[in-house]
Design a protein around this motif. Structure first.
Motif, PDB file in Angstrom:
ATOM      1  N   UNK A 140      11.773  -7.067  -1.209  1.00 60.74           N
ATOM      2  CA  UNK A 140      12.618  -7.408  -0.067  1.00 60.74           C
ATOM      3  C   UNK A 140      13.856  -6.529   0.046  1.00 60.74           C
ATOM      4  N   UNK A 141      14.046  -5.592  -0.870  1.00 60.07           N
ATOM      5  CA  UNK A 141      15.259  -4.779  -0.888  1.00 60.07           C
ATOM      6  C   UNK A 141      14.920  -3.303  -1.015  1.00 60.07           C
ATOM      7  N   UNK A 142      15.831  -2.452  -0.512  1.00 60.11           N
ATOM      8  CA  UNK A 142      15.622  -1.023  -0.651  1.00 60.11           C
ATOM      9  C   UNK A 142      15.622  -0.590  -2.104  1.00 60.11           C
ATOM     10  N   UNK A 143      16.585  -1.102  -2.884  1.00 56.09           N
ATOM     11  CA  UNK A 143      16.645  -0.766  -4.306  1.00 56.09           C
ATOM     12  C   UNK A 143      15.373  -1.236  -5.005  1.00 56.09           C
ATOM     13  N   UNK A 144      14.946  -2.457  -4.700  1.00 58.07           N
ATOM     14  CA  UNK A 144      13.739  -2.982  -5.350  1.00 58.07           C
ATOM     15  C   UNK A 144      12.510  -2.159  -5.044  1.00 58.07           C
ATOM     16  N   UNK A 145      12.365  -1.729  -3.797  1.00 65.90           N
ATOM     17  CA  UNK A 145      11.207  -0.896  -3.432  1.00 65.90           C
ATOM     18  C   UNK A 145      11.251   0.445  -4.156  1.00 65.90           C
ATOM     19  N   UNK A 146      12.459   1.043  -4.263  1.00 66.09           N
ATOM     20  CA  UNK A 146      12.583   2.322  -4.968  1.00 66.09           C
ATOM     21  C   UNK A 146      12.198   2.169  -6.434  1.00 66.09           C
ATOM     22  N   UNK A 147      12.642   1.071  -7.054  1.00 64.97           N
ATOM     23  CA  UNK A 147      12.296   0.828  -8.453  1.00 64.97           C
ATOM     24  C   UNK A 147      10.799   0.581  -8.611  1.00 64.97           C
ATOM     25  N   UNK A 148      10.237  -0.207  -7.707  1.00 68.79           N
ATOM     26  CA  UNK A 148       8.816  -0.539  -7.794  1.00 68.79           C
ATOM     27  C   UNK A 148       7.946   0.683  -7.558  1.00 68.79           C
ATOM     28  N   UNK A 149       8.330   1.530  -6.608  1.00 65.17           N
ATOM     29  CA  UNK A 149       7.534   2.710  -6.285  1.00 65.17           C
ATOM     30  C   UNK A 149       7.404   3.643  -7.478  1.00 65.17           C
ATOM     31  N   UNK A 150       8.455   3.724  -8.285  1.00 61.68           N
ATOM     32  CA  UNK A 150       8.438   4.634  -9.423  1.00 61.68           C
ATOM     33  C   UNK A 150       8.256   3.910 -10.756  1.00 61.68           C
ATOM     34  N   UNK A 151       7.700   2.705 -10.696  1.00 67.24           N
ATOM     35  CA  UNK A 151       7.282   1.998 -11.902  1.00 67.24           C
ATOM     36  C   UNK A 151       5.856   2.413 -12.246  1.00 67.24           C
ATOM     37  N   UNK A 152       5.359   1.912 -13.362  1.00 67.29           N
ATOM     38  CA  UNK A 152       3.995   2.243 -13.778  1.00 67.29           C
ATOM     39  C   UNK A 152       2.977   1.616 -12.832  1.00 67.29           C
ATOM     40  N   UNK A 155       2.656  -2.113 -13.454  1.00 69.61           N
ATOM     41  CA  UNK A 155       3.721  -2.943 -12.885  1.00 69.61           C
ATOM     42  C   UNK A 155       3.495  -3.150 -11.391  1.00 69.61           C
ATOM     43  N   UNK A 156       3.158  -2.059 -10.684  1.00 71.23           N
ATOM     44  CA  UNK A 156       2.938  -2.179  -9.234  1.00 71.23           C
ATOM     45  C   UNK A 156       1.738  -3.065  -8.934  1.00 71.23           C
ATOM     46  N   UNK A 157       0.661  -2.877  -9.662  1.00 73.95           N
ATOM     47  CA  UNK A 157      -0.545  -3.676  -9.431  1.00 73.95           C
ATOM     48  C   UNK A 157      -0.265  -5.153  -9.657  1.00 73.95           C
ATOM     49  N   UNK A 158       0.419  -5.473 -10.753  1.00 70.98           N
ATOM     50  CA  UNK A 158       0.735  -6.867 -11.058  1.00 70.98           C
ATOM     51  C   UNK A 158       1.606  -7.477  -9.965  1.00 70.98           C
ATOM     52  N   UNK A 159       2.580  -6.703  -9.459  1.00 65.59           N
ATOM     53  CA  UNK A 159       3.472  -7.220  -8.427  1.00 65.59           C
ATOM     54  C   UNK A 159       2.711  -7.474  -7.127  1.00 65.59           C
ATOM     55  N   UNK A 160       1.844  -6.544  -6.758  1.00 66.73           N
ATOM     56  CA  UNK A 160       1.122  -6.657  -5.492  1.00 66.73           C
ATOM     57  C   UNK A 160       0.034  -7.727  -5.533  1.00 66.73           C
ATOM     58  N   UNK A 161      -0.387  -8.119  -6.722  1.00 61.62           N
ATOM     59  CA  UNK A 161      -1.426  -9.135  -6.841  1.00 61.62           C
ATOM     60  C   UNK A 161      -0.878 -10.556  -6.722  1.00 61.62           C
ATOM     61  N   UNK A 162       0.429 -10.703  -6.870  1.00 62.24           N
ATOM     62  CA  UNK A 162       1.013 -12.043  -6.761  1.00 62.24           C
ATOM     63  C   UNK A 162       1.467 -12.287  -5.327  1.00 62.24           C
ATOM     64  N   UNK A 163       1.640 -13.536  -4.919  1.00 58.48           N
ATOM     65  CA  UNK A 163       2.156 -13.805  -3.564  1.00 58.48           C
ATOM     66  C   UNK A 163       3.532 -13.174  -3.391  1.00 58.48           C
ATOM     67  N   UNK A 164       3.710 -12.457  -2.299  1.00 58.42           N
ATOM     68  CA  UNK A 164       4.977 -11.778  -2.059  1.00 58.42           C
ATOM     69  C   UNK A 164       5.988 -12.759  -1.463  1.00 58.42           C
TER      70      UNK A 164
END
Length: 263
Positions: A140-152, A155-164
């Protein structure tokens, strides 16, 4: 007797943490009855525990109720990520604020959230849910998206598999859409948030990359009416690159002769 006391200690710690986390919603002050309701603890238990928290300055009390105490702020300065990151980032955040006069943030990832470790309030900082030590969902945040985009990838798969989680009607709740946006962030090095955390506010963020990993991210948040994408994007990206160089230099200075870098 000793065994019973040993069993009670973790239980008491859990209850104290529940009281402190009752302020997660962003409330500056809560009454005793509010704390009891939010923690689902008996009023007598909350009254007893807050006495100890006030004594240790983890809570402060006045006529209106209780608020988080200065002791928590003092302890936060001892956290290693804050010691190194906040000191290194402060000049870059100040330069970014002076160039834009808008609200700037610095955040790190913790689990599925961004935790804000620094914030400079801009002239139009009204209604923003962010605060130092506070957290918001990554997506929901610009900082969060930047961190998530450059995570492993994991990490991204686990985040996207849960309800947003959604904060506003504009928050992204479609995993496929967020995944496309994360790919674009990796390609451009810039993340955008469009009224997804606060209606009427937009932001642009950039990751702070050390050896290809986002150790933090910084952002500028502005009212929709003041959004100037090219200028703001260039400013935040320049600051993030400068901080990344500063952190890399600091780590190299701590490298033992002929050895590996610390951290």
């Amino acid at each position: 007797m000793e065994r019973k006391e040993g069993r009670d200690q973790p239980n008491m710690l859990d209850k104290c943490l529940r009281i402190l986390r009752a302020f997660d919603g962003g409330d500056q002050q809560l009454r005793l009855s509010d704390l009891a309701r939010r923690t689902a603890l008996p009023l007598s238990t909350v009254h007893r525990l807050v006495g100890g928290l006030v004594e240790h300055r983890l809570l402060a009390q006045d006529d209106g109720g209780y608020q988080l105490g200065i002791g928590l702020f003092e302890l936060s300065g001892l956290v290693p990520v804050e010691q190194e990151l906040r000191v290194a980032a402060r000049p870059f955040l100040q330069d970014l604020f002076m160039a834009t006069h808008e609200t700037v943030h610095l955040g790190v990832r913790e689990g599925a959230d961004v935790v804000y470790v620094e914030k400079i309030h801009g002239h139009s900082d009204l209604g923003l849910p962010s605060r130092v030590g506070g957290r918001l969902p990554l997506g929901c945040t610009g900082i969060g998206k930047a961190l998530l985009a450059f995570s492993s990838n994991e990490v991204r798969t686990e985040y996207l598999e849960r309800p947003l989680r959604a904060i506003t009607p504009h928050s992204i709740v479609d995993p496929a859409r967020l995944e496309r946006e994360l790919a674009e962030i990796r390609a451009t090095g810039l993340a955008f948030e469009r009224e997804e955390a606060t209606v009427g506010r937009e932001c642009v963020a950039a990751p702070v990359l050390v050896q290809g990993v986002a150790v933090a991210a910084m952002s500028i948040s502005v009212p929709v009416s003041a959004y100037r994408m090219p200028q703001l994007a260039a400013a935040v990206k320049t600051s993030a690159l400068g901080l990344a160089r500063q952190l890399r230099t600091g780590r190299e200075h701590r490298r033992p002769p002929g050895g590996e870098m610390f951290g």
